[in-house]
Design a protein around this motif. Structure first.
Motif, PDB file in Angstrom:
ATOM      1  N   ARG A  52     -66.315  -7.230 -21.368  1.00  0.00           N
ATOM      2  CA  ARG A  52     -66.985  -6.651 -22.529  1.00  0.00           C
ATOM      3  C   ARG A  52     -68.067  -7.559 -23.095  1.00  0.00           C
ATOM      4  N   GLY A  53     -67.964  -8.831 -22.757  1.00  0.00           N
ATOM      5  CA  GLY A  53     -68.927  -9.788 -23.292  1.00  0.00           C
ATOM      6  C   GLY A  53     -68.710 -10.089 -24.764  1.00  0.00           C
ATOM      7  N   THR A  54     -67.486  -9.830 -25.251  1.00  0.00           N
ATOM      8  CA  THR A  54     -67.204 -10.023 -26.677  1.00  0.00           C
ATOM      9  C   THR A  54     -66.593 -11.385 -26.980  1.00  0.00           C
ATOM     10  N   GLY A  55     -66.142 -12.088 -25.967  1.00  0.00           N
ATOM     11  CA  GLY A  55     -65.487 -13.372 -26.199  1.00  0.00           C
ATOM     12  C   GLY A  55     -66.449 -14.529 -26.080  1.00  0.00           C
ATOM     13  N   ASP A  56     -66.337 -15.475 -27.019  1.00  0.00           N
ATOM     14  CA  ASP A  56     -67.169 -16.670 -26.899  1.00  0.00           C
ATOM     15  C   ASP A  56     -66.536 -17.606 -25.868  1.00  0.00           C
ATOM     16  N   GLN A  57     -67.320 -18.520 -25.357  1.00  0.00           N
ATOM     17  CA  GLN A  57     -66.873 -19.401 -24.280  1.00  0.00           C
ATOM     18  C   GLN A  57     -65.700 -20.287 -24.691  1.00  0.00           C
ATOM     19  N   LEU A  58     -65.673 -20.710 -25.944  1.00  0.00           N
ATOM     20  CA  LEU A  58     -64.580 -21.563 -26.412  1.00  0.00           C
ATOM     21  C   LEU A  58     -63.254 -20.811 -26.386  1.00  0.00           C
ATOM     22  N   THR A  59     -63.250 -19.581 -26.830  1.00  0.00           N
ATOM     23  CA  THR A  59     -62.034 -18.770 -26.828  1.00  0.00           C
ATOM     24  C   THR A  59     -61.558 -18.520 -25.403  1.00  0.00           C
ATOM     25  N   ILE A  60     -62.480 -18.184 -24.538  1.00  0.00           N
ATOM     26  CA  ILE A  60     -62.122 -17.926 -23.139  1.00  0.00           C
ATOM     27  C   ILE A  60     -61.574 -19.195 -22.485  1.00  0.00           C
ATOM     28  N   ARG A  61     -62.185 -20.337 -22.764  1.00  0.00           N
ATOM     29  CA  ARG A  61     -61.717 -21.599 -22.207  1.00  0.00           C
ATOM     30  C   ARG A  61     -60.303 -21.927 -22.694  1.00  0.00           C
ATOM     31  N   ARG A  62     -60.040 -21.687 -23.975  1.00  0.00           N
ATOM     32  CA  ARG A  62     -58.698 -21.945 -24.522  1.00  0.00           C
ATOM     33  C   ARG A  62     -57.656 -21.041 -23.883  1.00  0.00           C
TER      34      ARG A  62
END
Length: 74
Positions: A39-49
């Motif tokens: 969806r492209g809704t997640g920021d990279q920091l959240t995805i990395r966590r």
């Protein structure tokens, strides 16, 4: 989350139930990561966590599976 050192004090039945719970959590995290990326809704920091949490679960799953699998000497 349970520490790996707790494994020695738990019965196989408890570990089997925990294994299924951890596997379900792992699948849920995988689906959440894919949904955020698609969806492209997640920021990279959240995805990395989320990915780090998923890797921790994978390690715990491997430890429990090793404990539950009997050593067979061929």
């Amino acid at each position: 989350m349970n520490a790996p050192t707790d494994l020695a004090m738990k019965t196989d039945d408890v570990l089997t139930v925990e294994l299924e719970v951890f596997k379900r959590e792992h699948r849920d995290l995988d689906e959440a990561i894919h949904a955020l990326v698609d969806r492209g809704t997640g920021d990279q920091l959240t995805i990395r966590r989320l990915k780090k949490q998923k890797l921790r679960l994978k390690d715990i799953i491997a430890l429990i599976e090793d404990r539950l699998t009997p050593d067979i000497i061929a």
